[in-house]
Motif scaffolding. Sequence first.
Motif, PDB file in Angstrom:
ATOM      1  N   THR A 110       0.835  -1.202   0.000  1.00  0.00           N
ATOM      2  CA  THR A 110       0.000   0.000   0.000  1.00  0.00           C
ATOM      3  C   THR A 110       0.872   1.255   0.000  1.00  0.00           C
ATOM      4  O   THR A 110       0.593   2.219  -0.721  1.00  0.00           O
ATOM      5  N   ALA A 111       1.936   1.245   0.790  1.00  0.00           N
ATOM      6  CA  ALA A 111       2.861   2.387   0.822  1.00  0.00           C
ATOM      7  C   ALA A 111       3.489   2.596  -0.552  1.00  0.00           C
ATOM      8  O   ALA A 111       3.644   3.738  -1.012  1.00  0.00           O
ATOM      9  N   PHE A 112       3.835   1.498  -1.224  1.00  0.00           N
ATOM     10  CA  PHE A 112       4.417   1.619  -2.563  1.00  0.00           C
ATOM     11  C   PHE A 112       3.389   2.183  -3.546  1.00  0.00           C
ATOM     12  O   PHE A 112       3.734   2.980  -4.415  1.00  0.00           O
ATOM     13  N   LEU A 137       4.773   5.714   4.140  1.00  0.00           N
ATOM     14  CA  LEU A 137       4.651   4.684   5.172  1.00  0.00           C
ATOM     15  C   LEU A 137       3.758   5.155   6.315  1.00  0.00           C
ATOM     16  O   LEU A 137       2.945   4.394   6.835  1.00  0.00           O
ATOM     17  N   TYR A 138       3.885   6.419   6.686  1.00  0.00           N
ATOM     18  CA  TYR A 138       3.047   6.929   7.768  1.00  0.00           C
ATOM     19  C   TYR A 138       1.578   7.026   7.328  1.00  0.00           C
ATOM     20  O   TYR A 138       0.677   6.785   8.134  1.00  0.00           O
ATOM     21  N   LEU A 139       1.352   7.342   6.054  1.00  0.00           N
ATOM     22  CA  LEU A 139      -0.021   7.325   5.528  1.00  0.00           C
ATOM     23  C   LEU A 139      -0.640   5.945   5.715  1.00  0.00           C
ATOM     24  O   LEU A 139      -1.791   5.814   6.116  1.00  0.00           O
ATOM     25  N   VAL A 140       0.139   4.913   5.436  1.00  0.00           N
ATOM     26  CA  VAL A 140      -0.334   3.539   5.619  1.00  0.00           C
ATOM     27  C   VAL A 140      -0.603   3.268   7.097  1.00  0.00           C
ATOM     28  O   VAL A 140      -1.626   2.673   7.452  1.00  0.00           O
ATOM     29  N   CYS A 141       0.310   3.706   7.949  1.00  0.00           N
ATOM     30  CA  CYS A 141       0.134   3.486   9.391  1.00  0.00           C
ATOM     31  C   CYS A 141      -1.174   4.120   9.871  1.00  0.00           C
ATOM     32  O   CYS A 141      -1.903   3.527  10.671  1.00  0.00           O
ATOM     33  N   ARG A 142      -1.483   5.302   9.362  1.00  0.00           N
ATOM     34  CA  ARG A 142      -2.716   5.985   9.764  1.00  0.00           C
ATOM     35  C   ARG A 142      -3.952   5.312   9.179  1.00  0.00           C
ATOM     36  O   ARG A 142      -4.945   5.121   9.876  1.00  0.00           O
TER      37      ARG A 142
END
Length: 186
Positions: A110-112, A137-142
């Motif tokens: 998803t991050a990619f 990566l932080y967008l994915v974490c959220r």
Amino acid sequence: MPGGRVCAACGCSEIEVDAARGDAVCTGCGSVLEDNIIVSEVQFVENSGGGSSAVGQFVSLDGAGKTPTLGGGFHANLGKESRAQTLQNGKRQIHHLGNQLQLNQHCLDTAFNFFKMAVSKHLTRGRKMTHVIAACLYLVCRTEGTPHMLLDLSDLLQVNVYVLGKTFLLLARELCINAPAIGCGG
């Protein structure tokens, strides 16, 4: 097949040596075969146009010099498009940083995808690649609700958290990604 090197992980003989980063990477599986390649006896020469270039000899792990000039690594990928190279480097860095955060494969993929969207909208221009990757990566974490904070990425990269936050907010806005607020559970 420069130098006759073969990847120990997958057996591929297509090895990309990047003089700027000082590493050798397998183009088949993405394994880093060497990093921190050092150069001995560096000299600078002036060309006919008044510019200068560095000339030296690479010293690899086995100690043998393989490339006669510093510029040799830059010409290895003239056939590859810049965008494809950016995506390949981005994917490798996402996996490297994501693995340090112990994110699963779905989160890395998803991050990619977020990174590909950022590249296609030219949001990477003028920004450091590591900042964009950390923001993806932080967008994915959220969006996935993982227990990571922007401060975790800031600590890993040794980058000011506000700098990463600015890049994160820009990507979230420009990519139209609704990053849910972190709740306190109250």
